[in-house]
Design a protein around this motif. Structure first.
Motif, mmCIF file in Angstrom:
data_model
loop_
_atom_site.group_PDB
_atom_site.id
_atom_site.type_symbol
_atom_site.label_atom_id
_atom_site.label_comp_id
_atom_site.label_asym_id
_atom_site.label_seq_id
_atom_site.Cartn_x
_atom_site.Cartn_y
_atom_site.Cartn_z
ATOM 1 N N LEU A 93 0.817 -1.214 0.000
ATOM 2 C CA LEU A 93 0.000 0.000 0.000
ATOM 3 C C LEU A 93 0.848 1.260 0.000
ATOM 4 N N ILE A 94 2.113 1.137 0.359
ATOM 5 C CA ILE A 94 2.987 2.310 0.412
ATOM 6 C C ILE A 94 3.947 2.289 -0.771
ATOM 7 N N SER A 95 4.464 3.443 -1.099
ATOM 8 C CA SER A 95 5.375 3.571 -2.230
ATOM 9 C C SER A 95 6.711 2.900 -1.935
ATOM 10 N N ASP A 96 7.408 2.551 -3.008
ATOM 11 C CA ASP A 96 8.743 1.973 -2.840
ATOM 12 C C ASP A 96 9.708 2.969 -2.206
ATOM 13 N N GLY A 97 9.404 4.244 -2.336
ATOM 14 C CA GLY A 97 10.267 5.266 -1.727
ATOM 15 C C GLY A 97 9.720 5.800 -0.424
ATOM 16 N N ILE A 131 4.080 8.769 10.788
ATOM 17 C CA ILE A 131 4.762 9.535 9.741
ATOM 18 C C ILE A 131 3.969 9.407 8.451
ATOM 19 N N ALA A 132 3.738 10.527 7.788
ATOM 20 C CA ALA A 132 3.033 10.523 6.501
ATOM 21 C C ALA A 132 3.999 10.097 5.402
ATOM 22 N N VAL A 133 3.701 8.974 4.743
ATOM 23 C CA VAL A 133 4.548 8.449 3.674
ATOM 24 C C VAL A 133 3.723 8.383 2.393
ATOM 25 N N PRO A 134 4.358 8.483 1.219
ATOM 26 C CA PRO A 134 3.596 8.419 -0.042
ATOM 27 C C PRO A 134 2.985 7.038 -0.250
ATOM 28 N N ALA A 135 1.741 7.040 -0.733
ATOM 29 C CA ALA A 135 1.046 5.782 -1.023
ATOM 30 C C ALA A 135 1.582 5.177 -2.313
ATOM 31 N N ALA A 136 1.288 3.906 -2.517
ATOM 32 C CA ALA A 136 1.693 3.226 -3.753
ATOM 33 C C ALA A 136 0.991 3.857 -4.948
ATOM 34 N N ASP A 137 1.566 3.626 -6.102
ATOM 35 C CA ASP A 137 1.051 4.251 -7.323
ATOM 36 C C ASP A 137 -0.412 3.871 -7.568
ATOM 37 N N ALA A 138 -0.757 2.606 -7.378
ATOM 38 C CA ALA A 138 -2.139 2.165 -7.611
ATOM 39 C C ALA A 138 -3.102 2.850 -6.642
ATOM 40 N N ILE A 139 -2.683 3.032 -5.385
ATOM 41 C CA ILE A 139 -3.526 3.706 -4.395
ATOM 42 C C ILE A 139 -3.661 5.182 -4.734
ATOM 43 N N ASP A 140 -2.584 5.788 -5.166
ATOM 44 C CA ASP A 140 -2.613 7.207 -5.520
ATOM 45 C C ASP A 140 -3.571 7.458 -6.686
ATOM 46 N N ILE A 141 -3.515 6.617 -7.704
ATOM 47 C CA ILE A 141 -4.403 6.773 -8.869
ATOM 48 C C ILE A 141 -5.852 6.529 -8.475
ATOM 49 N N ALA A 142 -6.090 5.509 -7.635
ATOM 50 C CA ALA A 142 -7.455 5.210 -7.209
ATOM 51 C C ALA A 142 -8.027 6.344 -6.354
ATOM 52 N N ALA A 143 -7.187 6.977 -5.540
ATOM 53 C CA ALA A 143 -7.656 8.085 -4.707
ATOM 54 C C ALA A 143 -8.070 9.282 -5.550
#
Length: 421
Positions: free
Chosen positions: A118-122, A144-156
């Motif tokens: 669910l979280i980004s590779d970075g 800590i707020a971390v970037p979500a995975a690409d699929a989650i980001d697009i779905a959001a």
């Protein structure tokens, strides 16, 4: 001899034949005006379609979805001494502390078996930055707020698969999912993860390249135009030079890329993929445009200006630089705007000199490896990941804003020096 007098019959403007001709002329004028209006409307429609498409596809790139990740640092077992984070070796200590594994473990503990997906590779980079900014986090538990995975980001953002949208709904219900302005997109360089990419590296490379191009092409082009128009003798050599300049202005840009490859890289051995090489190559391409525009602007200055200046005792050099050049400067700046706008959007010549490399950090000097906005857009458009498609449109928006800003400054300077007769 008797002179023959010819009596002309007055035109009968009220006759049927003449009225048909007049109506035909008016009809032709109306058709021409309608065609012109249709052309303007069609052009405006294409422009609106282009801008609306770019905005619709690219505005989402300025936002990023983040997940509030709880991390229990004492249980993570990090091999890290907080005291080392206060010295110059903080980055080295963080590099071998195992933060990446701790971040994946925290995601699994918080969100289940596939929580690390669910979280980004970075995402671990955000954890590392938080620890570096506040070493006290290592003593306990922190969110800590971390970037979500690409699929989650697009779905959001409303473009994901049904499964991803269901996951987004679950995370929103848990209160751990947020979407905000993506500041890292404007402050970071390229990355293999679409959620971590930034445009600053390419934008900075474009700025460096345009500075080199302008500093070389503008003075050399203006001085060349002054010499050819004011001082050069009229002979076959001058004619040959004029024809050559006109031909160079129409040469395909990739030819200049081959020239830059042969001269600047293979002969002078300048660093590959550097801003200075890109600026030199684009300066060769832009210079003929500035020379042609400069000559036309100088030629448009009335001869009376030169005669009046000579009459009051000005030298030929003073006539040129004190009177002719200031009056021709608006026209010269117009040609410069056209040339620089073309140079900003060029990709082919820069590909030939190696400016298509993966650049993970912004350049600091003119000799550092760099890329430019058009090349960065080209590289991202070649990716199949949906996240890079969005970032491509976002980068195009940044390129258009940069182009408008650069042209706005040039137009202001042109109007500043403009003289109305």
């Amino acid at each position: 001899m008797n002179k023959v007098q010819i009596h002309r019959i007055p035109t009968d403007w009220r006759g049927a034949a003449m009225q048909r001709r007049i109506r035909g002329r008016y009809a032709a004028e109306r058709r021409f005006r309608l065609l012109g209006l249709a052309a303007v409307v069609l052009s405006a429609g294409f422009l609106v379609f282009l801008l609306s498409t770019m905005l619709a596809n690219g505005l989402g790139g300025f936002t990023r979805t983040e997940i509030r990740l709880p991390v229990d640092f004492p249980r993570a077992g990090l091999t890290l001494d907080p005291a080392r984070l206060a010295g110059p070796g903080a980055d080295l200590a963080l590099a071998g502390a195992g933060i990446e594994g701790a971040t994946d473990g925290a995601a699994t503990a918080a969100f289940g078996k596939d929580g690390d997906k669910l979280i980004s590779d970075g995402a671990w980079l955000a954890v590392r930055a938080a620890v570096k900014a506040d070493p006290a986090l290592l003593r306990g538990r922190a969110t800590i707020a971390v970037p979500a995975a690409d699929a989650i980001d697009i779905a959001a953002k409303g473009h994901g698969s049904p499964a991803a949208e269901a996951t987004v709904a679950r995370l929103k219900a848990a209160g751990v999912l947020t979407t905000g302005f993506n500041l890292s997109f404007l402050s970071e360089a390229d990355s293999t993860d679409p959620t971590m990419v930034g445009i600053w590296g390419a934008l900075k490379g474009s700025i460096f390249t345009m500075i080199v191009t302008l500093l070389l092409a503008f003075p050399i082009g203006v001085l060349s135009a002054l010499y050819l128009e004011e001082y050069a003798p009229r002979n076959r050599w001058t004619d040959l030079i004029e024809v050559s300049i006109n031909n160079l202005a129409a040469v395909p840009s990739i030819i200049f890329g081959l020239l830059g490859l042969a001269v600047f890289l293979n002969t002078f051995h300048l660093p590959r993929s550097a801003s200075i090489v890109g600026g030199l190559t684009l300066a060769l391409m832009t210079m003929p445009v500035i020379v042609i525009a400069g000559r036309n602007a100088i030629k448009a200055v009335p001869p009376s200006i030169r005669d009046a200046a000579l009459a009051v005792g000005a030298s030929p050099v003073q006539v040129v630089f004190h009177h002719v050049l200031p009056l021709a400067l608006p026209g010269i700046l117009t040609g410069t705007i056209i040339g620089m706008a073309r140079a900003l959007g060029e990709t082919a010549p820069l590909l030939m000199i190696g400016m298509r490399a993966f650049i993970a950090s912004p350049p600091e000097r003119l000799t550092d490896p760099a890329t430019v906005l058009p090349v960065q857009i080209f590289l991202w458009s070649d990716q199949v990941n949906r996240g890079f498609v969005e970032k491509t449109s976002t980068a195009i928006i940044v390129l258009l804003v940069f182009l408008l800003a650069m042209n706005g400054v040039a137009i202001y300077l042109r109007n500043r020096f403009e003289t109305r007769w």
